[in-house]
Motif scaffolding. Structure first.
Motif, PDB file in Angstrom:
ATOM      1  N   VAL A   1       1.014  -1.303  -0.018  1.00 16.07           N
ATOM      2  CA  VAL A   1      -0.064   0.003  -0.029  1.00 16.07           C
ATOM      3  C   VAL A   1       0.779   1.240   0.182  1.00 16.07           C
ATOM      4  N   LEU A   2       0.706   1.954  -1.092  1.00 19.59           N
ATOM      5  CA  LEU A   2       1.787   3.317  -1.091  1.00 19.59           C
ATOM      6  C   LEU A   2       0.702   4.582  -0.576  1.00 19.59           C
ATOM      7  N   ASP A   3       1.498   5.316   0.193  1.00 21.06           N
ATOM      8  CA  ASP A   3       0.779   6.537   0.759  1.00 21.06           C
ATOM      9  C   ASP A   3       1.085   7.606  -0.358  1.00 21.06           C
ATOM     10  N   THR A   4       2.222   8.464   0.055  1.00 14.53           N
ATOM     11  CA  THR A   4       2.830   9.562  -0.783  1.00 14.53           C
ATOM     12  C   THR A   4       4.219   9.136  -1.245  1.00 14.53           C
ATOM     13  N   THR A   5       4.578   9.950  -2.405  1.00 15.88           N
ATOM     14  CA  THR A   5       5.853   9.790  -2.951  1.00 15.88           C
ATOM     15  C   THR A   5       6.548  11.229  -2.794  1.00 15.88           C
ATOM     16  N   PHE A   6       7.463  11.507  -2.130  1.00 15.64           N
ATOM     17  CA  PHE A   6       8.233  12.893  -2.310  1.00 15.64           C
ATOM     18  C   PHE A   6       9.518  12.498  -3.030  1.00 15.64           C
ATOM     19  N   PRO A   7       9.859  13.834  -3.720  1.00 13.34           N
ATOM     20  CA  PRO A   7      11.332  13.905  -4.235  1.00 13.34           C
ATOM     21  C   PRO A   7      12.280  13.635  -3.059  1.00 13.34           C
ATOM     22  N   LEU A   8      13.514  13.024  -3.671  1.00 14.87           N
ATOM     23  CA  LEU A   8      14.603  12.599  -2.779  1.00 14.87           C
ATOM     24  C   LEU A   8      15.046  13.881  -1.765  1.00 14.87           C
TER      25      LEU A   8
ATOM     26  N   ALA B   1      12.945  15.465   4.303  1.00 16.42           N
ATOM     27  CA  ALA B   1      12.730  15.752   5.784  1.00 16.42           C
ATOM     28  C   ALA B   1      11.062  15.648   5.945  1.00 16.42           C
ATOM     29  N   THR B   2      10.410  16.358   4.801  1.00 16.08           N
ATOM     30  CA  THR B   2       8.987  16.330   4.906  1.00 16.08           C
ATOM     31  C   THR B   2       8.352  15.271   5.060  1.00 16.08           C
ATOM     32  N   ALA B   3       8.802  14.308   4.246  1.00 16.72           N
ATOM     33  CA  ALA B   3       8.528  12.891   3.977  1.00 16.72           C
ATOM     34  C   ALA B   3       8.747  12.219   5.459  1.00 16.72           C
ATOM     35  N   GLN B   4       9.637  12.463   6.175  1.00 16.05           N
ATOM     36  CA  GLN B   4       9.892  11.916   7.467  1.00 16.05           C
ATOM     37  C   GLN B   4       8.835  12.312   8.347  1.00 16.05           C
ATOM     38  N   GLU B   5       8.335  13.798   8.404  1.00 14.36           N
ATOM     39  CA  GLU B   5       7.703  14.122   9.254  1.00 14.36           C
ATOM     40  C   GLU B   5       6.542  13.705   9.235  1.00 14.36           C
ATOM     41  N   ARG B   6       5.737  13.423   8.101  1.00  8.68           N
ATOM     42  CA  ARG B   6       4.893  12.810   7.648  1.00  8.68           C
ATOM     43  C   ARG B   6       4.604  11.375   8.437  1.00  8.68           C
ATOM     44  N   LEU B   7       5.408  10.772   8.315  1.00 10.40           N
ATOM     45  CA  LEU B   7       5.809   9.290   8.773  1.00 10.40           C
ATOM     46  C   LEU B   7       5.660   9.320  10.152  1.00 10.40           C
ATOM     47  N   TRP B   8       6.317  10.394  10.980  1.00  7.05           N
ATOM     48  CA  TRP B   8       6.510  10.272  12.487  1.00  7.05           C
ATOM     49  C   TRP B   8       5.450  10.696  13.230  1.00  7.05           C
ATOM     50  N   LYS B   9       4.657  11.658  12.423  1.00  8.96           N
ATOM     51  CA  LYS B   9       3.257  12.171  12.945  1.00  8.96           C
ATOM     52  C   LYS B   9       2.080  11.122  12.434  1.00  8.96           C
ATOM     53  N   ASN B  10       2.449   9.819  11.964  1.00 13.19           N
ATOM     54  CA  ASN B  10       1.520   8.909  11.752  1.00 13.19           C
ATOM     55  C   ASN B  10       0.420   9.490  10.646  1.00 13.19           C
ATOM     56  N   GLU B  11       0.632  10.218   9.693  1.00 16.21           N
ATOM     57  CA  GLU B  11      -0.260  10.772   8.946  1.00 16.21           C
ATOM     58  C   GLU B  11      -0.447   9.808   7.610  1.00 16.21           C
ATOM     59  N   ASN B  12       0.331   8.804   7.712  1.00 24.30           N
ATOM     60  CA  ASN B  12       0.229   8.049   6.510  1.00 24.30           C
ATOM     61  C   ASN B  12      -0.666   6.889   6.664  1.00 24.30           C
ATOM     62  N   PHE B  13      -0.976   6.190   5.675  1.00 21.13           N
ATOM     63  CA  PHE B  13      -1.640   4.903   5.468  1.00 21.13           C
ATOM     64  C   PHE B  13      -0.808   4.305   4.542  1.00 21.13           C
ATOM     65  N   GLY B  14       0.206   3.347   4.824  1.00 22.13           N
ATOM     66  CA  GLY B  14       0.858   2.547   3.845  1.00 22.13           C
ATOM     67  C   GLY B  14       2.301   3.278   4.021  1.00 22.13           C
ATOM     68  N   LYS B  15       2.954   2.932   2.907  1.00 23.61           N
ATOM     69  CA  LYS B  15       4.423   3.469   2.921  1.00 23.61           C
ATOM     70  C   LYS B  15       4.489   4.748   2.171  1.00 23.61           C
ATOM     71  N   ILE B  16       5.508   5.382   2.641  1.00 18.35           N
ATOM     72  CA  ILE B  16       5.867   6.808   2.209  1.00 18.35           C
ATOM     73  C   ILE B  16       7.122   6.609   1.218  1.00 18.35           C
ATOM     74  N   THR B  17       7.202   6.806   0.155  1.00 16.36           N
ATOM     75  CA  THR B  17       8.423   6.307  -0.813  1.00 16.36           C
ATOM     76  C   THR B  17       8.975   7.864  -1.350  1.00 16.36           C
ATOM     77  N   LEU B  18      10.558   7.695  -1.612  1.00 12.02           N
ATOM     78  CA  LEU B  18      11.263   8.957  -2.278  1.00 12.02           C
ATOM     79  C   LEU B  18      11.452   8.503  -3.759  1.00 12.02           C
ATOM     80  N   ASP B  19      11.239   9.615  -4.696  1.00 11.43           N
ATOM     81  CA  ASP B  19      11.571   9.326  -5.850  1.00 11.43           C
ATOM     82  C   ASP B  19      13.235  10.114  -6.098  1.00 11.43           C
TER      83      ASP B  19
END
Ligand SMILES: [Zn+2]
Length: 353
Positions: free
Chosen positions: A322-329, A333-351
């Motif tokens: 399950v993919l949540d959001t993709t951020f540019p490499l 930092a923004t991607a990690q914040e989203r993960l740490w605050k449990n805002e995601n459902f599934g995986k956050i990836t980096l392009d």
């Protein structure tokens, strides 16, 4: 190469997107041109650091990555040990990395139990990881992907599916006629656990923090949904939902919820744990352990065998990350914040550019 790295531990602001020397593959290693990386909570813990964690700075986060093989280190007979030898990979092959790094030489690695390795490392934790254009890893750590398979799906799968598979199936011995309770609806290991439990035919009871996450959990197969914002004493709700029997197994990677999980188990049940997102230390009442014949079963990552088995199911489409959001490499930092605050459902990836 471009990489997102940090020179000292701290908050998201320590992450810098900059040039860093491309690693040289050593004998037995392959150099992978990464196209996608996936985040894990471990990335943030490593960035913040903990007492005793010693890293060679600057450090590059990231356990999960997928891309193409671009080069091999000089081959060496010494690297070919215990059935863990290099696979038949070629330059240009699309691959996903198994981040569970056994030494390949100790008694546990030789027995195929490389997550018990005496010199164990996790890619991105104690060695530089995948938030970069290139990574050099032992070639035996690579799984060859079909040409059409998406790099983000592959990167999103590598750590969490092997972890969930090893815990539920190998260590937890979950059976098709059993009911498993999963504590927490959003995280990567838990969404993988729902799919694996459903794949083998087990019933899934899910505890979630809100209705939206539970609705999503339902779409990937959760059978019974319990909203902990409405049922703070959810072990009772589990008991009621299972006709006062209790569940056969619990997946609890929160830790501070162990007492509720122990209450929700039937006699002889197993509590499976691979993490502690709620904090590492808490109290349990030992009377539940012996009076109910309970087991607490811990594990980390999986073996090379388990990794290949679960990746075969992923590329066959039997399990779907399950993919949540993709951020540019550069926006890691923004991607990690989203993960740490449990805002995601599934995986956050980096392009990765
Ligand atoms: Zn080893």
């Amino acid at each position: 190469m471009k990489a997102t790295l940090f020179h000292q531990h701290g908050g998201p602001e320590v992450l810098e997107y900059m040039d860093f020397p491309t690693p040289e593959p050593k004998p037995g290693e392959a150099l992978v041109r990464l196209r996608a990386a996936a985040l894990n909570r471990m990335d943030v813990m490593v960035r913040e650091g903990w007492p005793g964690l010693k890293l060679e700075m600057p450090h590059i986060n990231g356990a999960d990555g997928a891309g193409e093989v671009v080069a091999f280190g000089e081959t060496s007979e010494k690297t070919k040990t215990g059935g863990l030898e290099t696979t038949n990979l070629q330059v240009g092959d699309r691959v996903v990395i198994n981040p569970n790094l056994g030494c390949g030489k100790c008694e546990f690695c030789l027995a195929g139990r490389d997550n018990l390795c005496v010199n164990w490392h996790l890619l991105g934790e104690t060695v530089r990881g995948t938030y970069a254009q290139y990574a050099a890893v032992p070639a035996r750590q690579l799984y060859k992907l079909p040409n059409e398979f998406d790099f983000h799906q592959a990167a999103a799968a590598a750590l969490v599916y092997q972890t969930a598979w090893h815990s539920l199936i190998v260590r937890g011995n979950l059976q098709s006629h059993e009911a498993v309770l999963i504590v927490g609806a959003g995280g990567g290991v838990n969404t993988a656990s729902v799919q694996i439990a459903k794949y083998i035919g087990a019933q899934v009871v899910m505890i979630g923090s809100n209705a939206q996450k539970l609705e999503k959990a339902k779409t990937i197969g959760a059978d019974i949904l319990i909203d902990r914002s409405k049922e703070p004493d959810w072990s009772k709700a589990v008991f009621v939902a299972t006709n006062k029997r209790g569940v056969d197994a619990v997946v609890d990677n929160v830790g501070t919820t162990f007492m509720q999980s122990l209450r929700a188990l039937r006699k002889g049940g197993r509590l499976l744990t691979v993490g502690n997102s709620g904090g590492p230390k808490f109290e349990i009442d030992n009377r539940y352990m012996f009076a109910k014949h309970l087991s607490i079963i811990g594990s980390t990552m999986s073996t090379i065998h388990d990794f290949r088995e679960v990746m075969d199911l992923i590329v066959a489409g039997k399990l779907k990350p399950v993919l949540d959001t993709t951020f540019p490499l550069q926006d890691a930092a923004t991607a990690q914040e989203r993960l740490w605050k449990n805002e995601n459902f599934g995986k956050i990836t980096l392009d990765i550019p």
